[in-house]
Design an enzyme around this catalytic site. Sequence first.
Site, PDB file in Angstrom:
ATOM      1  N   ASN A  91      -2.608 -35.867 -22.680  1.00 27.96           N
ATOM      2  CA  ASN A  91      -3.767 -34.980 -22.816  1.00 27.96           C
ATOM      3  C   ASN A  91      -4.463 -34.883 -21.449  1.00 27.96           C
ATOM      4  OD1 ASN A  91      -6.587 -34.316 -23.100  1.00 27.96           O
ATOM      5  ND2 ASN A  91      -6.335 -34.516 -25.294  1.00 27.96           N
ATOM      6  N   HIS A 132      -5.460 -41.427 -29.986  1.00 27.80           N
ATOM      7  CA  HIS A 132      -6.887 -41.642 -29.784  1.00 27.80           C
ATOM      8  C   HIS A 132      -7.153 -43.098 -29.425  1.00 27.80           C
ATOM      9  CE1 HIS A 132     -11.104 -40.867 -29.702  1.00 27.80           C
ATOM     10  NE2 HIS A 132     -10.834 -39.601 -29.856  1.00 27.80           N
ATOM     11  N   GLY A 133      -7.649 -43.288 -28.220  1.00 27.77           N
ATOM     12  CA  GLY A 133      -8.029 -44.624 -27.766  1.00 27.77           C
ATOM     13  C   GLY A 133      -6.862 -45.510 -27.367  1.00 27.77           C
ATOM     14  N   ARG A 188     -17.662 -30.221 -10.228  1.00 32.05           N
ATOM     15  CA  ARG A 188     -18.046 -29.600  -8.950  1.00 32.05           C
ATOM     16  C   ARG A 188     -18.005 -28.068  -9.012  1.00 32.05           C
ATOM     17  NH1 ARG A 188     -18.487 -32.409  -3.994  1.00 32.05           N
ATOM     18  NH2 ARG A 188     -19.511 -34.339  -4.539  1.00 32.05           N
ATOM     19  N   ASP A 191      -7.267 -33.056 -20.676  1.00 31.86           N
ATOM     20  CA  ASP A 191      -8.654 -32.550 -20.731  1.00 31.86           C
ATOM     21  C   ASP A 191      -9.511 -33.049 -19.572  1.00 31.86           C
ATOM     22  OD1 ASP A 191      -8.030 -31.351 -23.120  1.00 31.86           O
ATOM     23  OD2 ASP A 191      -9.074 -32.813 -24.374  1.00 31.86           O
ATOM     24  N   HIS A 192      -9.336 -34.334 -19.232  1.00 35.00           N
ATOM     25  CA  HIS A 192     -10.270 -34.903 -18.250  1.00 35.00           C
ATOM     26  C   HIS A 192      -9.952 -34.520 -16.810  1.00 35.00           C
ATOM     27  CE1 HIS A 192     -12.602 -36.532 -21.336  1.00 35.00           C
ATOM     28  NE2 HIS A 192     -11.608 -37.241 -21.827  1.00 35.00           N
ATOM     29  N   GLU A 251      -5.036 -28.633 -29.074  1.00 35.97           N
ATOM     30  CA  GLU A 251      -5.969 -29.258 -30.036  1.00 35.97           C
ATOM     31  C   GLU A 251      -7.150 -28.324 -30.233  1.00 35.97           C
ATOM     32  OE1 GLU A 251      -7.907 -33.041 -29.382  1.00 35.97           O
ATOM     33  OE2 GLU A 251      -5.959 -33.820 -28.809  1.00 35.97           O
ATOM     34  N   GLY A 309      -4.647 -39.597 -23.468  1.00 35.83           N
ATOM     35  CA  GLY A 309      -5.318 -38.889 -22.399  1.00 35.83           C
ATOM     36  C   GLY A 309      -6.097 -39.800 -21.480  1.00 35.83           C
ATOM     37  N   ARG A 320     -16.333 -27.477 -22.806  1.00 35.10           N
ATOM     38  CA  ARG A 320     -16.863 -28.456 -21.840  1.00 35.10           C
ATOM     39  C   ARG A 320     -15.822 -28.901 -20.819  1.00 35.10           C
ATOM     40  NH1 ARG A 320     -17.631 -33.716 -25.664  1.00 35.10           N
ATOM     41  NH2 ARG A 320     -18.820 -32.234 -26.878  1.00 35.10           N
ATOM     42  N   HIS A 321     -14.547 -28.821 -21.157  1.00 39.14           N
ATOM     43  CA  HIS A 321     -13.538 -29.150 -20.134  1.00 39.14           C
ATOM     44  C   HIS A 321     -12.509 -28.026 -20.026  1.00 39.14           C
ATOM     45  CE1 HIS A 321     -11.939 -30.920 -23.806  1.00 39.14           C
ATOM     46  NE2 HIS A 321     -12.604 -32.057 -23.691  1.00 39.14           N
ATOM     47  N   HIS A 327      -7.413 -29.694 -25.293  1.00 37.28           N
ATOM     48  CA  HIS A 327      -8.330 -29.409 -26.406  1.00 37.28           C
ATOM     49  C   HIS A 327      -9.281 -28.305 -25.962  1.00 37.28           C
ATOM     50  CE1 HIS A 327     -11.337 -31.292 -29.544  1.00 37.28           C
ATOM     51  NE2 HIS A 327     -11.232 -29.985 -29.658  1.00 37.28           N
ATOM     52  N   ARG A 374     -12.323 -26.811 -26.728  1.00 36.82           N
ATOM     53  CA  ARG A 374     -13.496 -27.062 -27.567  1.00 36.82           C
ATOM     54  C   ARG A 374     -14.350 -25.810 -27.645  1.00 36.82           C
ATOM     55  NH1 ARG A 374     -14.437 -32.855 -28.348  1.00 36.82           N
ATOM     56  NH2 ARG A 374     -16.308 -32.158 -29.402  1.00 36.82           N
ATOM     57  N   THR A 415     -16.148 -37.424 -27.781  1.00 36.99           N
ATOM     58  CA  THR A 415     -14.740 -37.111 -28.005  1.00 36.99           C
ATOM     59  C   THR A 415     -14.568 -36.996 -29.516  1.00 36.99           C
ATOM     60  OG1 THR A 415     -12.462 -37.895 -27.687  1.00 36.99           O
ATOM     61  CG2 THR A 415     -14.141 -39.586 -27.958  1.00 36.99           C
ATOM     62  N   THR A 416     -13.395 -36.573 -29.973  1.00 34.32           N
ATOM     63  CA  THR A 416     -13.179 -36.412 -31.411  1.00 34.32           C
ATOM     64  C   THR A 416     -13.427 -37.754 -32.102  1.00 34.32           C
ATOM     65  OG1 THR A 416     -11.412 -34.919 -30.764  1.00 34.32           O
ATOM     66  CG2 THR A 416     -11.574 -35.467 -33.098  1.00 34.32           C
ATOM     67  N   GLU A 456      -1.182 -36.120 -37.269  1.00 35.47           N
ATOM     68  CA  GLU A 456      -1.451 -37.059 -36.180  1.00 35.47           C
ATOM     69  C   GLU A 456      -2.378 -38.127 -36.744  1.00 35.47           C
ATOM     70  OE1 GLU A 456      -2.639 -35.602 -32.285  1.00 35.47           O
ATOM     71  OE2 GLU A 456      -3.616 -37.527 -31.847  1.00 35.47           O
TER      72      GLU A 456
HETATM   73  N1  PXP Z   1      -5.448 -37.096 -30.221  1.00 30.70           N
HETATM   74  C1  PXP Z   1      -6.544 -36.380 -30.550  1.00 30.70           C
HETATM   75  C2  PXP Z   1      -6.519 -35.579 -31.802  1.00 30.70           C
HETATM   76  C3  PXP Z   1      -7.688 -36.352 -29.722  1.00 30.70           C
HETATM   77  O1  PXP Z   1      -8.764 -35.630 -30.065  1.00 30.70           O
HETATM   78  C4  PXP Z   1      -7.649 -37.086 -28.521  1.00 30.70           C
HETATM   79  C5  PXP Z   1      -8.838 -37.047 -27.601  1.00 30.70           C
HETATM   80  O2  PXP Z   1      -8.915 -35.801 -27.017  1.00 30.70           O
HETATM   81  C6  PXP Z   1      -6.492 -37.814 -28.209  1.00 30.70           C
HETATM   82  C7  PXP Z   1      -5.417 -37.822 -29.088  1.00 30.70           C
HETATM   83  C8  PXP Z   1      -6.369 -38.606 -26.958  1.00 30.70           C
HETATM   84  O3  PXP Z   1      -7.307 -39.635 -26.986  1.00 30.70           O
HETATM   85  P1  PXP Z   1      -7.559 -40.509 -25.688  1.00 30.70           P
HETATM   86  O4  PXP Z   1      -8.133 -39.589 -24.651  1.00 30.70           O
HETATM   87  O5  PXP Z   1      -8.517 -41.549 -26.155  1.00 30.70           O
HETATM   88  O6  PXP Z   1      -6.222 -41.056 -25.276  1.00 30.70           O
END
Ligand code: PXP
Length: 238
Positions: free
Chosen positions: A6, A190-191, A17, A8-9, A69, A212, A48-49, A42, A44, A99-100, A150
């Site tokens: 992922n 996630h996490g 910036r 996004d960041h 996403e 991510g 935001r990103h 994602h 959103r 985050t989600t 997921e």
């Molecule tokens: N899966 C889903 C559905 C998410 O919303 C996210 C966070 O954007 C992730 C996976 C990835 O999570 P992490 O950034 O904590 O690895």
Amino acid sequence: MRLAINIDHIATLRNARGGREPEPVGAARMCEEAGAHGIVCHLREDRRHIRDEDVRALRRSVTTRLDLEMAAVDEIIRVALDVVPDLVTLVPERRRELTTEDGLDVKANKRTLQDAIKAFHEKKIAVSLFINPVREQIEAAREIGTDVIEIHTGEYADAADLQLQTGLLAEIRTAAALAKSLGLGVNAGHGLNYTNVLPVAAIADIDEVSIGYAVIVRAISVGLDRAVKEMLSLVQQT
Ligand code: PXP
């Protein structure tokens, strides 16, 4: 086990910036060249990103699989139907969350989700539903025609102690086995990070992990040494 990254960041950092760097497309390419099996972003509602133009640029450049996403809301559904990612992962979205935070309540939102799935299937876009490892939610997800679930691993990742974490891992394992027995594809995410991913990656019924934050953070720390040395050599050249 497939690994989807992922990005996004990367966009979070770019937006800080207001410029063009770092570029999500370039980062996605590096992830693919490093062996990632897919790219996740994602879009959103608050943008935001990741922005609409990022999703379109990623669609043109990603050569593995693009997983978009998103919340099942009309405005974002329209973008997704136009972009045609390989997979859409539907998530719940709250404006103020960092985050989600939670899985979808499929049982309570059957109609909305079913309509979204139908629209995506008409465009041959596969659908994944992001849900907690709970039997009723998995069965409801299967009932409304999703292709993949997921499994939300956030609670496992945040567990305060080993005993709790072991119990939550068992729930993920059971959920993955149930989903597989119902003919669903199984992703998890996630996490997940460099210390907690191994037991999840060892679950044979999980096809793919989606990661991510931990990877982007790691990239910054392992890349910092070289970045400083390169700048040092430039500023000390004369
Ligand atoms: N899966 C889903 C559905 C998410 O919303 C996210 C966070 O954007 C992730 C996976 C990835 O999570 P992490 O950034 O904590 O690895």
